[in-house]
Design an enzyme around this catalytic site. Structure first.
Site, short mmCIF file in Angstrom:
data_model
loop_
_atom_site.label_atom_id
_atom_site.label_comp_id
_atom_site.label_asym_id
_atom_site.label_seq_id
_atom_site.Cartn_x
_atom_site.Cartn_y
_atom_site.Cartn_z
N ASP A 40 -14.77 19.08 14.42
CA ASP A 40 -15.25 19.53 15.72
C ASP A 40 -16.66 20.08 15.56
OD1 ASP A 40 -15.64 20.98 18.14
OD2 ASP A 40 -13.46 21.10 18.39
N THR A 82 -19.41 22.32 23.64
CA THR A 82 -19.63 21.12 22.83
C THR A 82 -21.07 20.63 22.93
OG1 THR A 82 -17.36 20.34 22.72
CG2 THR A 82 -19.05 18.64 22.71
N THR A 106 -29.02 11.51 28.20
CA THR A 106 -28.74 10.81 29.45
C THR A 106 -29.91 10.91 30.43
OG1 THR A 106 -27.33 10.91 31.40
CG2 THR A 106 -27.59 12.95 30.20
N ASP A 107 -29.99 9.94 31.34
CA ASP A 107 -31.02 10.02 32.39
C ASP A 107 -30.70 11.12 33.41
OD1 ASP A 107 -28.85 8.82 33.68
OD2 ASP A 107 -29.98 7.10 34.43
N GLU A 108 -29.46 11.65 33.39
CA GLU A 108 -29.08 12.65 34.40
C GLU A 108 -29.88 13.94 34.26
OE1 GLU A 108 -25.01 13.14 35.33
OE2 GLU A 108 -24.56 11.02 35.09
N TYR A 125 -22.65 19.14 33.62
CA TYR A 125 -22.82 18.15 32.53
C TYR A 125 -24.30 17.93 32.24
CZ TYR A 125 -23.48 13.53 30.45
OH TYR A 125 -23.92 12.50 29.66
N LYS A 164 -26.59 18.77 28.87
CA LYS A 164 -27.34 17.76 28.10
C LYS A 164 -28.83 18.14 28.06
CE LYS A 164 -26.04 14.42 26.43
NZ LYS A 164 -25.46 14.09 25.10
N ASN A 203 -26.49 4.60 33.09
CA ASN A 203 -25.04 4.37 33.03
C ASN A 203 -24.67 3.15 32.21
OD1 ASN A 203 -25.52 5.99 35.52
ND2 ASN A 203 -23.31 5.87 35.65
N ASP A 261 -16.73 13.69 48.80
CA ASP A 261 -17.85 13.49 47.88
C ASP A 261 -17.77 14.43 46.67
OD1 ASP A 261 -20.10 12.27 46.98
OD2 ASP A 261 -21.33 12.74 48.72
P1 NAD Z 1 -17.12 9.57 25.50
O1 NAD Z 1 -16.61 10.71 26.31
O2 NAD Z 1 -16.51 8.23 25.67
O3 NAD Z 1 -16.97 9.93 23.94
C1 NAD Z 1 -17.30 11.19 23.44
C2 NAD Z 1 -16.79 11.27 22.00
O4 NAD Z 1 -17.17 12.55 21.48
C3 NAD Z 1 -15.27 11.17 21.89
O5 NAD Z 1 -14.93 10.32 20.82
C4 NAD Z 1 -14.83 12.61 21.61
O6 NAD Z 1 -13.64 12.68 20.84
C5 NAD Z 1 -16.03 13.15 20.86
N1 NAD Z 1 -16.14 14.60 21.00
C6 NAD Z 1 -16.10 15.33 22.15
N2 NAD Z 1 -16.20 16.64 21.87
C7 NAD Z 1 -16.34 16.75 20.53
C8 NAD Z 1 -16.50 17.84 19.64
N3 NAD Z 1 -16.51 19.12 20.07
N4 NAD Z 1 -16.64 17.58 18.32
C9 NAD Z 1 -16.61 16.30 17.86
N5 NAD Z 1 -16.42 15.23 18.65
C10 NAD Z 1 -16.30 15.45 19.97
O7 NAD Z 1 -18.69 9.54 25.72
P2 NAD Z 1 -19.68 8.31 25.86
O8 NAD Z 1 -19.68 7.84 27.25
O9 NAD Z 1 -19.44 7.36 24.76
O10 NAD Z 1 -21.08 9.06 25.62
C11 NAD Z 1 -21.57 9.26 24.30
C12 NAD Z 1 -22.90 9.98 24.38
O11 NAD Z 1 -23.82 9.21 25.13
C13 NAD Z 1 -22.83 11.34 25.06
O12 NAD Z 1 -23.69 12.21 24.37
C14 NAD Z 1 -23.35 11.07 26.46
O13 NAD Z 1 -23.94 12.22 27.01
C15 NAD Z 1 -24.36 9.98 26.20
N6 NAD Z 1 -24.59 9.04 27.32
C16 NAD Z 1 -23.54 8.41 27.92
C17 NAD Z 1 -23.80 7.48 28.93
C18 NAD Z 1 -22.68 6.73 29.61
O14 NAD Z 1 -22.95 6.00 30.58
N7 NAD Z 1 -21.44 6.82 29.16
C19 NAD Z 1 -25.11 7.23 29.32
C20 NAD Z 1 -26.17 7.91 28.69
C21 NAD Z 1 -25.88 8.81 27.67
O1 DAU Z 2 -26.42 8.12 33.96
C1 DAU Z 2 -25.79 8.30 32.73
C2 DAU Z 2 -24.47 8.99 32.94
O2 DAU Z 2 -23.60 8.05 33.56
C3 DAU Z 2 -23.85 9.51 31.64
O3 DAU Z 2 -24.68 10.49 31.10
C4 DAU Z 2 -22.46 10.08 31.89
O4 DAU Z 2 -21.86 10.46 30.67
C5 DAU Z 2 -21.61 9.02 32.55
O5 DAU Z 2 -20.34 9.53 32.86
C6 DAU Z 2 -22.29 8.50 33.82
O6 DAU Z 2 -22.32 9.51 34.85
P1 DAU Z 2 -22.02 9.15 36.40
O7 DAU Z 2 -21.60 10.39 37.07
O8 DAU Z 2 -23.13 8.37 36.99
O9 DAU Z 2 -20.79 8.13 36.17
P2 DAU Z 2 -19.38 7.98 36.91
O10 DAU Z 2 -18.76 6.72 36.39
O11 DAU Z 2 -18.57 9.22 36.88
O12 DAU Z 2 -19.81 7.72 38.43
C7 DAU Z 2 -20.67 6.65 38.78
C8 DAU Z 2 -20.89 6.72 40.27
O13 DAU Z 2 -19.66 6.41 40.94
C9 DAU Z 2 -21.29 8.10 40.78
O14 DAU Z 2 -22.20 7.95 41.87
C10 DAU Z 2 -19.98 8.71 41.28
C11 DAU Z 2 -19.23 7.49 41.78
N1 DAU Z 2 -17.76 7.56 41.67
C12 DAU Z 2 -17.20 7.88 40.47
C13 DAU Z 2 -15.83 7.94 40.33
C14 DAU Z 2 -15.23 8.33 39.00
C15 DAU Z 2 -16.96 7.26 42.77
O15 DAU Z 2 -17.47 6.92 43.87
N2 DAU Z 2 -15.61 7.32 42.62
C16 DAU Z 2 -15.01 7.68 41.45
O16 DAU Z 2 -13.74 7.73 41.41
#
Ligand code: NAD
Ligand code: DAU
Length: 348
Positions: free
Chosen positions: A60, A101, A131-133, A156, A160, A185, A286
């Site tokens: 962890d 975390t 992330t772009d967020e 979130y 980040k 995303n 929303d």
């Molecule tokens: P995910 O939630 O699928 O995976 C996260 C992983 O981190 C999991 O395997 C979890 O077990 C591990 N983890 C969580 N807390 C932990 C801790 N305390 N110690 C060790 N391991 C831990 O996430 P993802 O979507 O694969 O995103 C990975 C990275 O990319 C993140 O940093 C996220 O912010 C970034 N990111 C994600 C997206 C997206 O669209 N998913 C886009 C841009 C950036």
């Molecule tokens: O932009 C990068 C980010 O994209 C990453 O940093 C995050 O880890 C990742 O989760 C993602 O964030 P979003 O909030 O954009 O993703 P999510 O899939 O949760 O939602 C995408 C869009 O869809 C957002 O506008 C919310 C909407 N949504 C989401 C869910 C889960 C819905 O309308 N209904 C839903 O049930």
């Protein structure tokens, strides 16, 4: 470089990255450090778990002693940090988990790297995946560049953003050789079904309501997850120390248009009558603080390092839909137990 520690390697993006590095770089030892939270799943890495250059450590990042032990044992030359709490909706109901975390865990990892490397940082690299967020929300026009002012609006994205600031502070203060990227995303196989695309694919298959937040006109820039992994590979090896690179798909979709496209793809694959799944679309309450639009300008990465996404949206969405249909067992396993409680709480 010989040993690379990847955190969060059992998650969605991390598993694609670990697989890529294990397969492309047999001369590296890849250490996957992951706590295996609800989002982490070693099944995502079944095909590489016996590779001679792969190791797994369950740990962890909130635990500095565990990190010190792993850094001492493996002496990594490179760290690629993805471990995080990643779901915006969960950050709204439980922000502290994101502070612990994403912020404290990242600082623990920076300290572990600094303690190991000291001033001998030649050939070392700490890559922070973000992330772009962190940039907040766009109106109808414009793109996020690397110069866009930080304006995080969810717990979130605030966590980040804080982690990004710490990573840059360690570069300026301690000369830690960092590099960062901020990505849009992702979508593709092994995406946990709390996020929009896999949740919709699961519900379409099960003929359950498709919960679209608000008016459905929120816009995201979608990137094929393997393209993100290839961008990370490029930046890790060629990016300049202390720099940040934006990564995006140049692929904007309003949520409602995307959900309709997924319905049509799934109807085709499942042999349902055209339009059948669109009838499941349900507009729901929303998300608080919902960012209206994200769009990435990735020209720095393209011009400086020559990276571009390889896959177009239609192909990527179809591949993803097929993967979820062909991997029902995986989907059932990850969506039992805790997921059911989460779904009930989130969607009622
Ligand atoms: P995910 O939630 O699928 O995976 C996260 C992983 O981190 C999991 O395997 C979890 O077990 C591990 N983890 C969580 N807390 C932990 C801790 N305390 N110690 C060790 N391991 C831990 O996430 P993802 O979507 O694969 O995103 C990975 C990275 O990319 C993140 O940093 C996220 O912010 C970034 N990111 C994600 C997206 C997206 O669209 N998913 C886009 C841009 C950036
Ligand atoms: O932009 C990068 C980010 O994209 C990453 O940093 C995050 O880890 C990742 O989760 C993602 O964030 P979003 O909030 O954009 O993703 P999510 O899939 O949760 O939602 C995408 C869009 O869809 C957002 O506008 C919310 C909407 N949504 C989401 C869910 C889960 C819905 O309308 N209904 C839903 O049930």
């Amino acid at each position: 470089m010989s040993t690379i520690l990847i955190t969060g390697g059992a998650g969605f993006i991390g598993s694609h990255l670990v697989r890529r590095f294990v397969q492309h770089y047999p001369h590296y030892t890849i250490v996957n450090l992951d706590a295996l939270t609800y989002a982490g799943n070693l099944e995502n890495l079944r095909d590489v778990e016996h590779a001679p250059n792969y190791r797994f450590e369950r740990a962890d990042i909130r635990d500095p002693q565990a990190l010190a032990d792993i850094f001492n044992r493996y002496q990594p030359d490179g760290v690629i940090h993805l471990a995080a709490e990643s779901h915006v909706d969960r950050s709204i109901s439980n922000p502290m988990a994101f502070v612990e975390t994403n912020v404290i865990g990242t600082v623990n990892l920076l300290n572990a790297a600094r303690n190991l490397w000291g001033s001998a940082t030649e050939g070392k690299r700490f890559y922070h995946v973000s992330t772009d967020e962190v940039y907040g929300s766009l109106g109808e026009e414009g793109f996020f560049t690397e110069e866009t002012r930080y304006d995080p609006r969810s717990p979130y994205s605030a966590s980040k953003a804080a982690s990004d600031h710490f990573v840059r502070a360690y570069f300026h203060t301690y000369d830690l050789p960092v590099v960062l990227s901020n990505c849009s995303n992702n979508y593709g196989p092994y995406h946990f079904p709390e996020k929009l695309i896999p949740l919709m694919l699961k519900n379409i298959r099960e003929e359950k309501p498709l919960p679209v937040y608000g008016d459905g006109k929120y816009t995201r820039d979608w990137l094929w997850v393997k393209d993100h992994a290839s961008a990370i590979d490029t930046i890790f090896h060629k990016g300049r120390k202390g720099e940040t690179y934006n990564i995006g798909g140049n692929n904007e979709w309003k949520n409602i248009d995307l959900v309709e496209a997924l319905c049509d793809i799934m109807d085709g694959l499942l042999g349902r009558e055209p339009g059948a799944s669109r009838r499941l679309i349900t507009f729901v309450k929303d998300r608080p603080g919902h960012d209206r639009r994200y769009a990435i300008d990735a020209s720095k990465l393209k011009n400086e390092l020559g990276w571009q996404p390889a896959i177009q949206a239609e192909e990527g969405f179809r591949e993803t839909a097929k993967w979820y249909l062909e991997n029902e067992e995986w989907l059932l396993r990850v969506s039992s137990g805790e997921y059911q409680r989460y779904y009930e709480q989130q969607y009622g």
